[in-house]
Design a protein around this motif. Structure first.
Motif, PDB file in Angstrom:
ATOM      1  N   LYS A   2      39.381  39.410  35.880  1.00 11.86           N
ATOM      2  CA  LYS A   2      40.630  39.363  35.474  1.00 11.86           C
ATOM      3  C   LYS A   2      41.373  40.858  35.626  1.00 11.86           C
ATOM      4  N   LYS A   3      40.383  41.870  35.456  1.00 10.58           N
ATOM      5  CA  LYS A   3      40.981  43.181  35.145  1.00 10.58           C
ATOM      6  C   LYS A   3      40.746  43.839  36.736  1.00 10.58           C
ATOM      7  N   LYS A  35      49.369  41.224  40.146  1.00  5.74           N
ATOM      8  CA  LYS A  35      50.032  41.009  38.833  1.00  5.74           C
ATOM      9  C   LYS A  35      50.791  39.902  38.733  1.00  5.74           C
ATOM     10  N   GLU A  36      51.222  39.533  39.941  1.00 11.02           N
ATOM     11  CA  GLU A  36      52.297  38.353  40.041  1.00 11.02           C
ATOM     12  C   GLU A  36      51.339  37.011  40.296  1.00 11.02           C
ATOM     13  N   ASN A  37      50.110  37.238  40.505  1.00  2.87           N
ATOM     14  CA  ASN A  37      49.111  36.386  40.555  1.00  2.87           C
ATOM     15  C   ASN A  37      48.223  35.922  39.580  1.00  2.87           C
ATOM     16  N   GLY A  38      48.517  36.897  38.154  1.00  5.24           N
ATOM     17  CA  GLY A  38      47.909  36.470  37.110  1.00  5.24           C
ATOM     18  C   GLY A  38      46.835  37.533  36.680  1.00  5.24           C
ATOM     19  N   TYR A  39      46.571  38.506  37.397  1.00  3.16           N
ATOM     20  CA  TYR A  39      45.742  39.655  37.271  1.00  3.16           C
ATOM     21  C   TYR A  39      45.911  40.583  36.222  1.00  3.16           C
ATOM     22  N   ASP A  40      45.382  40.994  35.628  1.00  3.51           N
ATOM     23  CA  ASP A  40      45.467  42.414  34.585  1.00  3.51           C
ATOM     24  C   ASP A  40      45.187  43.580  35.341  1.00  3.51           C
ATOM     25  N   LYS A 123      39.764  36.823  45.454  1.00  5.76           N
ATOM     26  CA  LYS A 123      39.171  35.637  45.114  1.00  5.76           C
ATOM     27  C   LYS A 123      37.765  35.434  45.762  1.00  5.76           C
ATOM     28  N   GLU A 126      35.508  37.020  43.304  1.00  7.00           N
ATOM     29  CA  GLU A 126      35.312  36.113  42.223  1.00  7.00           C
ATOM     30  C   GLU A 126      34.157  35.133  42.454  1.00  7.00           C
TER      31      GLU A 126
END
Length: 496
Positions: A2-3, A35-40, A123, A126
């Motif tokens: 996430k970060k 950030k716009e895709n949900g990441y910190d 991704k 991940e």
């Protein structure tokens, strides 16, 4: 995962823009997409704020952007972060052209423009798989270096987000820390100067954002209390029709902050463009005049003459627009006299500010390839590749003559006499710029006495003498050592 933390290392030396720090946009744009895709996302631009090592070591992945002169520091940071088990990826012009060098210092190299692949890359990180399908990626598989096919240039520039500066450490509360805000309206340059790496990185096709997107960013800049704007294009007026449309829209919408941009001498051939520039509040233009030697202009592939330069200066000044002239000294047709003629030209034509830069063989340029082929590179300490240090063998001067004469020319332009000349004409802004240049030149000379002596030594010896690489990351290494001692590193710091 996430970060994500991005890092833009600071330059190894001061330069004329040291007092006006701003991000190079790459990490901010990529971070905004994530950030716009949900990441910190957090971005550290060292010219604005020091890196918080403990925060970096909480990241799930770290991305570093580097140019040639910052690459030694970038590599050192990458090695230290990898030591803690965090995956590191590096991008930027330098590693795009030298990915085999870069991959020895990090886990992944992203070559070229990453706007359209950054999300797919994260991704893949991940999942731990799928790297082979990502264009422009260099990585290692089973100990072997893999270079995926090159990434395509971003065709629709409106797909690139408006940069969210709140992700930059130090800019969370607005733009007050930046006296100048960069706004990109285009990428690419239709010209192809022999010493420039822009076309290798961004291509010769001129791609631009719609005026609606640029106006929206100018409005946001105004709403956030921004002041000056630097249009972050390699050639703001490469397509004059499009530039005029944008400037007209800025005037109509009353979005006319004081602005600066890089242009070529061709702007002076268009009276309508000059009028629009002035009415839209253009304050200063940065122009690569490069040389007052006609033969040098030819081998630089500048496609301009000394007469073009003189005409450009006259017409811009008549329009009330200031000029920051950039000159590149040290071609195979240049001599000591050329350098002296250049500073005299700059003073005679009343340029407000200048940069006298030493010709530098940046990786990715034709000039770099030529110097390698001719065995004329005297150092590959990349921290010296900042256009202020001689790193190749000149043809018509000694190493010392090129280094010392360039420094003397800068001192002559930013002299006490030049400051007084502007002050008595009540040109206080230009007088302050010249005073700043005077002080900065003195500081640079004091800090780089060792390098002047080095060039003198190799000139008198008639051969190359190895120069110890500059220490560009001792502060970072010391901060990592402190954390290791305090927390039992190199394991990743616990959240507990």
């Amino acid at each position: 995962m996430k970060k994500i933390v991005f890092i833009e290392p600071k330059p190894p030396d001061f330069h004329i823009f040291t007092k006006m720090p701003m991000p190079r946009l790459g990490t901010v744009l990529l971070g905004t997409t994530l950030k716009e895709n949900g990441y910190d996302v957090k971005s550290y631009v060292e010219a604005i704020e020091d890196i918080d090592i403990r925060d970096v070591l909480q990241a799930d992945a770290v991305g570093i952007s580097t140019i040639t002169s910052t690459s030694p520091r970038a590599y050192e940071i990458a090695r230290l972060v990898r030591k803690s088990g965090i995956p590191v990826f590096i991008g930027g012009p330098h590693v795009t052209f030298l990915p085999d060098e870069a991959i020895e210092n990090c886990d992944y190299v992203i070559r070229g423009e990453a706007d359209e692949i950054i999300l797919d890359f994260i991704k893949a990180l991940e999942r731990g798989s799928g790297f082979e399908a990502i264009p422009g990626l260099t990585f290692k598989k089973d100990g072997r270096v893999v270079h995926n096919k090159g990434v395509s240039y971003c065709k629709d520039m409106d797909n690139i987000p408006t940069p969210d500066y709140a992700i930059v450490k130090g800019l969370e509360d607005g733009l007050s820390r930046m006296s100048v805000t960069p706004i990109m309206t285009s990428r690419g340059c239709p010209y192809d100067c022999s010493f420039c790496s822009v076309t290798g990185m961004f291509g010769q096709q001129y791609r631009f954002r719609s005026k609606e997107r640029v106006l929206a960013e100018l409005q946001r800049h105004k709403d956030l209390g921004g002041d000056w704007v630097f249009f972050y294009d390699d050639n703001f007026a490469a397509n004059r029709k499009r530039t005029k449309e944008l400037l007209k829209a800025m005037i109509e919408n009353k979005l006319t902050p004081p602005w600066t941009a890089q242009v070529r001498v061709e702007v002076a051939r268009d009276p309508e463009l000059l009028d629009l520039m002035k009415r839209s509040n253009c304050h200063t233009v940065y122009i690569g005049f490069e040389s007052v030697n006609p033969e040098t202009l030819k081998i630089y592939n500048k496609k301009q003459s000394v007469e073009d330069i003189e005409n450009c200066v006259k017409k811009l000044h008549n329009s009330g627009i200031n000029i920051h002239g950039m000159f590149v000294l040290g071609s195979d047709h240049d001599t000591v006299e050329t350098i002296r003629q250049t500073v005299n030209f700059a003073k005679k034509n009343d340029l407000e500010s200048i940069q006298f830069m030493i010709l530098t063989p940046l990786p990715g340029t034709r000039f770099y390839f030529e110097m390698e082929q001719q065995n004329r590179l005297i150092s590959k300490d990349w921290s010296l590749y900042d256009a202020h240090h001689v790193v190749f063998t000149p043809k018509n001067m000694s190493y010392y003559e090129l280094q010392a004469e360039t420094y003397r020319a800068t001192k002559k332009f930013y002299s006490i006499g030049q400051i007084i000349k502007r002050a008595v004409r009540f040109e206080m802004f230009t007088a302050s710029i010249k005073a700043y240049g005077y002080n900065l030149t003195k500081k640079w000379g004091k800090k780089n006495e060792y390098f002047l002596e080095y060039t003198k030594s190799i000139s008198s010896a008639g051969k190359r003498i190895e120069l110890a690489a500059k220490n560009t990351a001792e502060d970072i290494k010391e901060r990592f050592r402190e954390i290791e001692l305090a927390s039992g590193m190199p394991a990743k710091i616990s959240n507990e």
